[in-house]
Design a protein around this motif. Structure first.
Motif, short mmCIF file in Angstrom:
data_model
loop_
_atom_site.label_atom_id
_atom_site.label_comp_id
_atom_site.label_asym_id
_atom_site.label_seq_id
_atom_site.Cartn_x
_atom_site.Cartn_y
_atom_site.Cartn_z
N UNK A 166 0.82 -1.21 0.00
CA UNK A 166 0.00 0.00 0.00
C UNK A 166 0.85 1.26 0.00
N UNK A 167 1.96 1.26 0.73
CA UNK A 167 2.77 2.46 0.87
C UNK A 167 3.86 2.60 -0.19
N UNK A 168 4.32 1.47 -0.73
CA UNK A 168 5.39 1.51 -1.72
C UNK A 168 4.86 1.34 -3.14
N UNK A 169 3.59 0.96 -3.26
CA UNK A 169 3.02 0.75 -4.58
C UNK A 169 3.55 -0.51 -5.27
N UNK A 170 3.94 -1.51 -4.46
CA UNK A 170 4.52 -2.73 -5.02
C UNK A 170 3.44 -3.68 -5.49
N UNK A 171 3.82 -4.58 -6.40
CA UNK A 171 2.97 -5.72 -6.74
C UNK A 171 3.52 -6.95 -6.00
N UNK A 172 2.91 -8.10 -6.21
CA UNK A 172 3.30 -9.31 -5.49
C UNK A 172 4.74 -9.72 -5.79
N UNK A 173 5.18 -9.50 -7.01
CA UNK A 173 6.54 -9.88 -7.39
C UNK A 173 7.56 -9.04 -6.64
N UNK A 174 7.32 -7.73 -6.58
CA UNK A 174 8.24 -6.84 -5.87
C UNK A 174 8.25 -7.14 -4.37
N UNK A 175 7.06 -7.42 -3.82
CA UNK A 175 6.99 -7.77 -2.40
C UNK A 175 7.77 -9.05 -2.12
N UNK A 176 7.61 -10.04 -3.02
CA UNK A 176 8.33 -11.30 -2.86
C UNK A 176 9.84 -11.10 -2.88
N UNK A 177 10.31 -10.24 -3.77
CA UNK A 177 11.75 -9.97 -3.86
C UNK A 177 12.24 -9.31 -2.58
N UNK A 178 11.47 -8.36 -2.06
CA UNK A 178 11.84 -7.68 -0.81
C UNK A 178 11.88 -8.68 0.35
N UNK A 179 10.87 -9.54 0.42
CA UNK A 179 10.78 -10.52 1.50
C UNK A 179 11.97 -11.48 1.45
N UNK A 180 12.30 -11.98 0.25
CA UNK A 180 13.43 -12.90 0.13
C UNK A 180 14.74 -12.22 0.49
N UNK A 181 14.87 -10.96 0.13
CA UNK A 181 16.08 -10.22 0.47
C UNK A 181 16.21 -10.03 1.98
N UNK A 182 15.10 -9.69 2.64
CA UNK A 182 15.12 -9.50 4.10
C UNK A 182 15.52 -10.79 4.81
N UNK A 183 14.94 -11.91 4.38
CA UNK A 183 15.23 -13.18 5.04
C UNK A 183 16.61 -13.70 4.68
N UNK A 184 17.02 -13.46 3.43
CA UNK A 184 18.33 -13.92 3.01
C UNK A 184 19.47 -13.23 3.72
N UNK A 185 19.25 -11.98 4.12
CA UNK A 185 20.29 -11.22 4.82
C UNK A 185 20.09 -11.23 6.33
N UNK A 186 19.17 -12.07 6.81
CA UNK A 186 18.87 -12.21 8.23
C UNK A 186 18.33 -10.92 8.85
N UNK A 187 17.75 -10.06 8.02
CA UNK A 187 17.09 -8.87 8.55
C UNK A 187 15.68 -9.21 9.04
N UNK A 188 15.16 -10.34 8.58
CA UNK A 188 13.85 -10.84 9.03
C UNK A 188 14.09 -12.21 9.65
N UNK A 189 13.77 -12.35 10.93
CA UNK A 189 14.01 -13.61 11.63
C UNK A 189 12.75 -14.05 12.37
N UNK A 190 12.52 -15.36 12.38
CA UNK A 190 11.36 -15.91 13.07
C UNK A 190 11.78 -17.07 13.97
N UNK A 191 11.15 -17.13 15.12
CA UNK A 191 11.30 -18.25 16.05
C UNK A 191 9.88 -18.68 16.41
N UNK A 192 9.34 -19.63 15.64
CA UNK A 192 7.92 -19.96 15.77
C UNK A 192 7.72 -21.46 15.97
N UNK A 193 6.53 -21.82 16.41
CA UNK A 193 6.20 -23.23 16.64
C UNK A 193 4.72 -23.46 16.38
N UNK A 194 4.36 -24.73 16.20
CA UNK A 194 2.97 -25.17 16.08
C UNK A 194 2.18 -24.54 14.99
#
Length: 708
Positions: free
Chosen positions: A680-708
């Motif tokens: 909504x704020x960046x005007x991205x489509x799904x492809x651009x969001x996916x690229x951003x998400x993969x970049x965040x996780x690939x560089x360990x800027x996005x981390x999760x510790x989840x269960x169940x």
């Protein structure tokens, strides 16, 4: 005094020469110096010229019955799976990739049933025991089955990494001779549901392998993993019969292990319940510390509710120099089965009087290892080594019929096990463990024909339960703490009965014992002193597991933290560590913490600590709470993330690290909400969001510790 060097031989003359600067004043002085020199030389020559150790002395202390197995162990096992199949005359290989043990259990069950029902010679294999590239040498006459789990962010289990890397990184792989079937275990609450089996199957197909039936998938989010496995297995056996022409035969239980009573064993020979990692691989050993008996120094209740319990436990690792933790790591607690379930099962088996008799467990198949410490006792087996509180599946109920002590018991099990709807309704009103189903089916006659070997083969081994460490290694390096929500789940159709979490209720009993309180009527009792009283005084068996859930190296990096319930634990450690940095004059980045729970008064854990952190950090920390049961509408953390979208974006633009800790369903919703904010704020489509998400996780800027 002159210096001299030592070699493998010494002479008295050398030592006398070294002492030569000391001039004797008289004849007695000469004799005294000579005596000193001879004595010194004699001491240095011990073990070289005299009192040589016998190279075979150790054999006096060897146990004769171990010498043969020791010699056998010197023969190195092959890591070529094709060679292993050929050497052992096996035609079916079942590979398993498992993080928690579920896939391993399914693989072992399937291997036994394939042998009993179709007479197939089966090898059940840990993927990490063999070199992945040797799969290419499997012939068309053989069949491979892959049962592989996905965990975390679509990650392979530790023992699947070798196969995963080979298939993803190698080029020009030829698998034209490989015929395979596959089942994936996953959880649809995670974004990458069953990603590992999908990727492996795709890679196998692209390399020319022939899949014989559609890839099966089990979904733990729906609570149907067991039924999904049974349904897939039925399709597999139908394929065996109709496509491969395998002939089915009458099944009769054939033990994989022998359990031998041996009164000649002395107490020092026995394992009384100390945890053991008999199948740990190099990667697991590297990520986990040794298991130690750790003292619980402090335990306190965090909730204001009289119906629920949440515990804060402080442990002491001061006396264990080989144990260390880092902020963000996990602590594994090894549970003990409750006395009530142990006694129920002993009585049902009719072996209460033999509980302390020594037993030895031996494998009847050289390719199957005994994973329970042996020799041991029946009581240790049921208290410390087997998951006797695990739910009993419909398939297990049907398999128990062959041991039924009466026709009535057999009819009871048949009626319950063959009707899926009847079974589903029954377990919604009754908590079924192995001891309970045996008692219900035959309340009077014991199951004397049910061997312990069957329980060892079918019940899972007790495994540790892992909890995020809620303390900072910088602030409390020798006192890790954990936060534990005590699990007590009412049955869907009978709220008077509860399914009690094994480890959390064990810790509740220990906490009540330490504090000499019983705030809530305790439903289960435990042998809190442990095997041979090694846990006396409030100790638990525990180990530390390394985690990748870490603070950024730069303290000035902003943090966005999202948690619900006990998912708050690692963020307490993060805040404690950053507070310490502030105290020593280091700059820290801005922090935004979202925390969700039921309500303000009874469910807000660590409220005082969080309020103090807000005062200490000032403008550097903003805590946003979400209460799901305060008002008419339920408010969850994802709603608050959306509400604070502008602030979240500003921190992300500054390079913030994004952390989520809690249940997988919550994490999935939070990620979806963040995606909507970004689009909504960046005007991205799904492809651009996916690229951003993969970049965040690939560089360990996005981390999760989840269960169940």
């Amino acid at each position: 005094m002159a210096s001299f060097s030592l070699s493998n031989t010494f002479r008295v003359e050398d030592i006398l020469q070294a002492l030569s600067p000391i001039k004797p004043m008289s004849t007695p002085d000469t004799f005294a110096l000579a005596a000193i020199a001879i004595g010194y030389a004699t001491y240095l020559l011990k073990g070289i010229a005299w009192d040589k150790p016998d190279a075979h002395y150790y054999k006096f202390f060897e146990r004769p019955h171990l010498s043969k197995s020791s010699a056998n162990n010197e023969k190195r096992e092959t890591r070529n799976i094709a060679q292993k199949l050929k050497e052992n005359g096996k035609k079916l290989i079942i590979f398993w990739g498992s993080q928690s043990g579920t896939a391993e259990g399914f693989a072992n069950r399937l291997g036994r049933e394939c042998h009993l029902r179709f007479g197939l010679e089966v090898l059940v294999a840990d993927l990490s025991d063999y070199d992945a590239e040797t799969i290419a040498a499997i012939t068309e006459e053989e069949l491979a089955i892959f049962i592989i789990s996905t965990y975390g962010e679509g990650d392979p289990s530790d023992n699947t990494t070798g196969l995963w890397n080979w298939l993803q990184k190698s080029k020009d792989i030829s698998l034209l001779n490989l015929r395979y079937v596959a089942l994936g275990l996953g959880n649809s609450n995670y974004k990458y549901y069953n990603r590992v089996i999908d990727m492996i199957a795709e890679s196998l197909d692209n390399s020319g392998a022939k899949v014989l039936m559609p890839v099966g998938k089990a979904d733990d989010a729906q609570g149907t993993t067991e039924e999904d496995f049974i349904s897939w297995k039925e399709d597999l056996f139908a394929m065996f019969r109709h496509r491969l022409g395998f002939q089915e035969q009458e099944t009769r239980y054939t033990p994989t292990f022998s359990v031998i009573k041996d009164d000649s064993l002395v107490p020092i020979d026995l394992h009384y319940g100390e945890p053991s990692r008999t199948r740990d691989k190099v990667k697991t050993v590297a990520s986990c510390s040794p298991i130690r008996a750790l003292a619980v120094k402090n335990s306190k209740e965090l909730l204001g509710s009289s119906e629920r319990n949440c515990l804060h436990l402080d442990l002491d690792i001061t006396d264990n120099s080989d144990l260390h933790y880092k902020t963000g790591d996990h602590l594994g607690v090894w549970p003990i089965n409750p006395n009530e379930e142990i006694e129920r099962l002993l009585e049902a088996l009719g072996c209460s009087k033999e509980r302390d008799e020594p037993i030895t467990i031996r494998s009847l198949d050289p390719d199957i290892k005994v994973k329970i410490p042996t020799p041991t006792t029946t009581i240790a087996l049921l208290r410390h080594y087997l998951e006797i509180c695990a739910p009993v599946s419909r398939e297990s109920i049907l398999n128990l019929r062959q041991f039924a002590p009466s026709p009535e018991a057999k009819i009871y099990l048949t009626t319950l096990g063959e009707d899926k709807l009847a079974y589903t309704d029954f377990v919604s009103r009754n908590y079924l463990t192995i001891g309970r189903i045996l008692s219900l089916a035959s309340p009077k006659a014991p199951w004397t024909d049910l061997p312990l070997s069957y329980l060892i083969e079918t019940l899972p081994n007790l495994q540790p339960r892992y909890y995020s460490i809620s303390s900072s290694s910088v602030v409390s390096p020798r006192r890790p703490s954990i936060t534990v929500l005590v699990s007590k789940t009412p049955l869907p159709n009978d709220a008077t009965q509860n399914v009690l979490g094994l480890t959390t209720n064990y810790l509740l009993a220990l906490s009540n014992s330490l504090n000499n309180t019983n705030r809530q009527a305790q439903e289960l009792t435990y042998s809190l002193t442990g095997p041979s009283d090694v846990l006396q005084g409030g100790k638990i068996f525990a180990n530390i597991r390394k985690s990748k859930f870490k603070l950024p190296t730069l303290s000035s990096c902003p943090l966005i933290m999202v948690s619900a319930g006990t998912g708050l634990a690692p963020f307490l450690a993060f805040l404690s560590e950053r507070k310490k940095l502030v105290d020593i004059g280091r700059p820290v980045g801005e922090m935004l913490l979202f925390f969700g729970c039921r309500n303000l008064d009874d469910d807000f854990i660590y409220r005082a600590e969080l309020e103090q952190f807000e005062r200490d950090f000032g403008e550097k920390l903003k805590i946003v709470t979400a209460f799901s049961r305060e008002g008419r509408e339920k408010v969850y953390v994802q709603h608050k993330v959306s509400e604070y979208g502008e602030k979240l974006l500003r921190l992300l633009e500054k390079g913030a690290n994004f952390y989520i800790c809690g249940r997988a369903g919550m994490a999935k919703e939070v990620e979806r909400t963040v995606g909507e904010v970004m689009k909504a704020n960046e005007g991205w489509d799904d492809i651009q969001l996916g690229e951003w998400s993969r970049s965040m996780k690939g560089t360990r800027k996005w981390q999760e510790d989840v269960w169940g």
